[in-house]
Design an enzyme around this catalytic site. Structure first.
Site, PDB file in Angstrom:
ATOM      1  N   GLU A  44      -4.906  -4.783  10.319  1.00 44.39           N
ATOM      2  CA  GLU A  44      -4.212  -4.032  10.725  1.00 44.39           C
ATOM      3  C   GLU A  44      -4.623  -3.068  11.707  1.00 44.39           C
ATOM      4  O   GLU A  44      -4.841  -2.563  11.994  1.00 44.39           O
ATOM      5  CB  GLU A  44      -4.157  -3.458   9.497  1.00 44.39           C
ATOM      6  CG  GLU A  44      -3.902  -3.150   8.256  1.00 44.39           C
ATOM      7  CD  GLU A  44      -3.292  -2.123   7.292  1.00 44.39           C
ATOM      8  OE1 GLU A  44      -1.987  -2.900   7.346  1.00 44.39           O
ATOM      9  OE2 GLU A  44      -4.035  -1.946   6.644  1.00 44.39           O
ATOM     10  N   GLU A  66      -6.903   4.570   8.212  1.00 49.22           N
ATOM     11  CA  GLU A  66      -5.646   5.856   7.780  1.00 49.22           C
ATOM     12  C   GLU A  66      -7.975   6.727   6.992  1.00 49.22           C
ATOM     13  O   GLU A  66      -8.303   8.164   7.745  1.00 49.22           O
ATOM     14  CB  GLU A  66      -5.672   6.255   7.140  1.00 49.22           C
ATOM     15  CG  GLU A  66      -3.399   5.747   7.132  1.00 49.22           C
ATOM     16  CD  GLU A  66      -2.781   5.020   6.815  1.00 49.22           C
ATOM     17  OE1 GLU A  66      -2.870   5.260   5.877  1.00 49.22           O
ATOM     18  OE2 GLU A  66      -1.594   5.263   7.741  1.00 49.22           O
ATOM     19  N   SER A  99       4.037  -2.561   9.911  1.00 49.34           N
ATOM     20  CA  SER A  99       4.959  -3.009  10.833  1.00 49.34           C
ATOM     21  C   SER A  99       5.715  -3.686  10.309  1.00 49.34           C
ATOM     22  O   SER A  99       6.053  -4.179  10.201  1.00 49.34           O
ATOM     23  CB  SER A  99       4.962  -2.480  12.459  1.00 49.34           C
ATOM     24  OG  SER A  99       4.990  -1.208  12.930  1.00 49.34           O
ATOM     25  N   GLY A 146       2.892  -1.115   4.238  1.00 50.85           N
ATOM     26  CA  GLY A 146       2.728   0.082   3.981  1.00 50.85           C
ATOM     27  C   GLY A 146       4.313   0.669   4.114  1.00 50.85           C
ATOM     28  O   GLY A 146       5.133   0.117   2.845  1.00 50.85           O
ATOM     29  N   GLY A 147       5.140   0.825   4.291  1.00 52.74           N
ATOM     30  CA  GLY A 147       6.050   1.919   4.290  1.00 52.74           C
ATOM     31  C   GLY A 147       7.744   0.256   3.659  1.00 52.74           C
ATOM     32  O   GLY A 147       7.876   1.309   2.360  1.00 52.74           O
ATOM     33  N   GLY A 155       2.926   2.155  11.027  1.00 54.09           N
ATOM     34  CA  GLY A 155       3.436   3.019  10.669  1.00 54.09           C
ATOM     35  C   GLY A 155       5.019   3.186  12.013  1.00 54.09           C
ATOM     36  O   GLY A 155       5.742   4.039  12.186  1.00 54.09           O
ATOM     37  N   HIS A 172      -9.454   1.355   4.910  1.00 57.81           N
ATOM     38  CA  HIS A 172      -7.876   1.550   5.468  1.00 57.81           C
ATOM     39  C   HIS A 172      -8.464   2.671   7.167  1.00 57.81           C
ATOM     40  O   HIS A 172      -9.575   3.480   6.849  1.00 57.81           O
ATOM     41  CB  HIS A 172      -7.289   2.402   4.336  1.00 57.81           C
ATOM     42  CG  HIS A 172      -5.507   1.927   5.093  1.00 57.81           C
ATOM     43  ND1 HIS A 172      -5.397   2.987   6.087  1.00 57.81           N
ATOM     44  CD2 HIS A 172      -4.845   0.804   5.292  1.00 57.81           C
ATOM     45  CE1 HIS A 172      -3.965   2.086   6.727  1.00 57.81           C
ATOM     46  NE2 HIS A 172      -3.651   1.519   5.978  1.00 57.81           N
ATOM     47  N   ASN A 230       1.042  -1.131  -0.237  1.00 56.83           N
ATOM     48  CA  ASN A 230      -0.500  -0.189   0.297  1.00 56.83           C
ATOM     49  C   ASN A 230       0.619   0.758   0.278  1.00 56.83           C
ATOM     50  O   ASN A 230       1.620   1.278   0.784  1.00 56.83           O
ATOM     51  CB  ASN A 230      -0.855  -0.003   0.738  1.00 56.83           C
ATOM     52  CG  ASN A 230      -1.549   1.431   1.464  1.00 56.83           C
ATOM     53  OD1 ASN A 230      -2.111   2.399   0.666  1.00 56.83           O
ATOM     54  ND2 ASN A 230      -1.944   1.392   2.260  1.00 56.83           N
ATOM     55  N   TRP A 231       0.922   2.003  -1.473  1.00 56.81           N
ATOM     56  CA  TRP A 231       2.170   2.869  -1.581  1.00 56.81           C
ATOM     57  C   TRP A 231       1.139   4.481  -0.582  1.00 56.81           C
ATOM     58  O   TRP A 231       1.773   5.200  -0.406  1.00 56.81           O
ATOM     59  CB  TRP A 231       1.940   3.216  -2.766  1.00 56.81           C
ATOM     60  CG  TRP A 231       3.139   2.488  -2.867  1.00 56.81           C
ATOM     61  CD1 TRP A 231       3.939   1.476  -2.513  1.00 56.81           C
ATOM     62  CD2 TRP A 231       4.446   2.984  -4.224  1.00 56.81           C
ATOM     63  NE1 TRP A 231       5.040   0.704  -3.448  1.00 56.81           N
ATOM     64  CE2 TRP A 231       5.676   1.779  -4.532  1.00 56.81           C
ATOM     65  CE3 TRP A 231       4.094   3.978  -5.503  1.00 56.81           C
ATOM     66  CZ2 TRP A 231       6.501   1.697  -4.632  1.00 56.81           C
ATOM     67  CZ3 TRP A 231       5.325   4.372  -6.299  1.00 56.81           C
ATOM     68  CH2 TRP A 231       6.465   2.965  -6.485  1.00 56.81           C
ATOM     69  N   LYS A 232      -0.087   4.407  -0.117  1.00 59.24           N
ATOM     70  CA  LYS A 232      -0.386   5.551   0.515  1.00 59.24           C
ATOM     71  C   LYS A 232      -0.751   6.635  -0.787  1.00 59.24           C
ATOM     72  O   LYS A 232       0.079   6.790  -1.451  1.00 59.24           O
ATOM     73  CB  LYS A 232       0.233   5.818   1.856  1.00 59.24           C
ATOM     74  CG  LYS A 232      -0.264   5.011   2.809  1.00 59.24           C
ATOM     75  CD  LYS A 232       0.350   4.795   3.860  1.00 59.24           C
ATOM     76  CE  LYS A 232      -0.169   3.584   5.080  1.00 59.24           C
ATOM     77  NZ  LYS A 232      -0.063   2.651   6.305  1.00 59.24           N
TER      78      LYS A 232
END
Ligand code: 13P
Length: 248
Positions: free
Chosen positions: A165, A97, A211, A232-233, A171, A95, A11-13
């Site tokens: 999640e 967010e 993470s 993610g990251g 993150g 998500h 997920n590149w956000k």
């Protein structure tokens, strides 16, 4: 026999411009030949060009959100049908967010998932508890209520993937204990079994996200009810992302 092929989805956000397609092309080349399914959910602005550039051997391109209607007077929104047109094969919904920043409810997430499935795409439905809810011992109750209300009646093992999640793990470099992940995933599968029946529950993929890195992925992937990860990251960098895929 393993009924579920693992899925590693990035997920590149809100990261990535046309320049980033080079990094995606590295992943596209390196991931061929792996047994697992691999997806990258990138910003809408680069879906089309990325889709033109990849080899279409293993990597699939996806999106991170959509509107629940097919078209209409919704300034700034895009529908599942439009994302499909651009080349998306899979779309994340719910998500945390978006649930937090845009007040997306389970009902809205459910409608979005319906629109995605009706567009013949796959959806990844995200659920997860806050740190406060975890500390109050409410994790299972929260995620089960989210799942029950976010997963549409037309969901099955082919069109839907669930991603657990924990919000506090996103993150932060912190993850639940392996035992905690195991318990939540078991609980989620038994809920899917209650709603959809045992056959679908045995085949539906339940990912862990929050993470995930190459150095913590093995213990997570070793769990019976974990069928991959939403990353993610670490998905922004081809080496880090491939590191996770290698472990899987
Ligand atoms: P991180 O892997 O950066 O914690 O993000 C997880 C996530 O939100 C994926 O959807």
């Amino acid at each position: 026999m393993d009924l579920r092929k693992h899925l590693i989805a990035g997920n590149w956000k809100m990261n990535g411009t046309l320049d980033s397609i080079n990094e995606i092309l590295k992943i596209d080349q390196l991931c061929n030949g792996y047994e697992v399914d691999i997806a990258l959910c990138v910003p809408n602005t680069i879906i089309s060009k990325t889709n033109e550039a990849i080899s279409h051997k293993k990597l699939v391109i996806g999106a991170q959100n959509c509107h629940h209607d097919e078209s209409g007077a919704y300034t700034g929104d895009v529908s599942a049908k439009m994302l499909k047109d651009a080349g998306a094969k899979i779309i994340i919904v719910g998500h945390s967010e978006r649930r937090q920043a845009y007040k997306e409810t389970n009902e809205i997430v459910n409608k979005k998932a319906v629109s995605i499935i009706k567009s013949d795409l796959q959806t990844i439905i995200c659920i997860g508890e806050t740190e406060e809810e975890k500390n109050m011992g409410l994790t299972n109750k929260i995620v089960c209520t989210q799942l029950e209300n976010s997963m549409p009646s037309i969901s099955d093992e082919n069109n839907t993937v669930i991603a657990y999640e924990p919000i506090w793990a996103i993150g932060t470099g912190r993850i639940p204990s392996i035992r905690e992940i195991e318990v939540v995933h078991k609980e989620l599968r038994s809920l899917v079994s209650k709603i959809k029946g045992k056959d679908i529950a045995n085949k539906m993929r339940i990912l862990y996200g929050g993470s995930v890195k190459a150095n913590n992925a093995k213990d997570i992937f070793d769990l019976d009810d974990v069928d991959g990860a939403l990353v993610g990251g670490a998905s922004l960098n081809s080496e880090e992302f491939m590191g996770i895929i290698n472990v899987c």
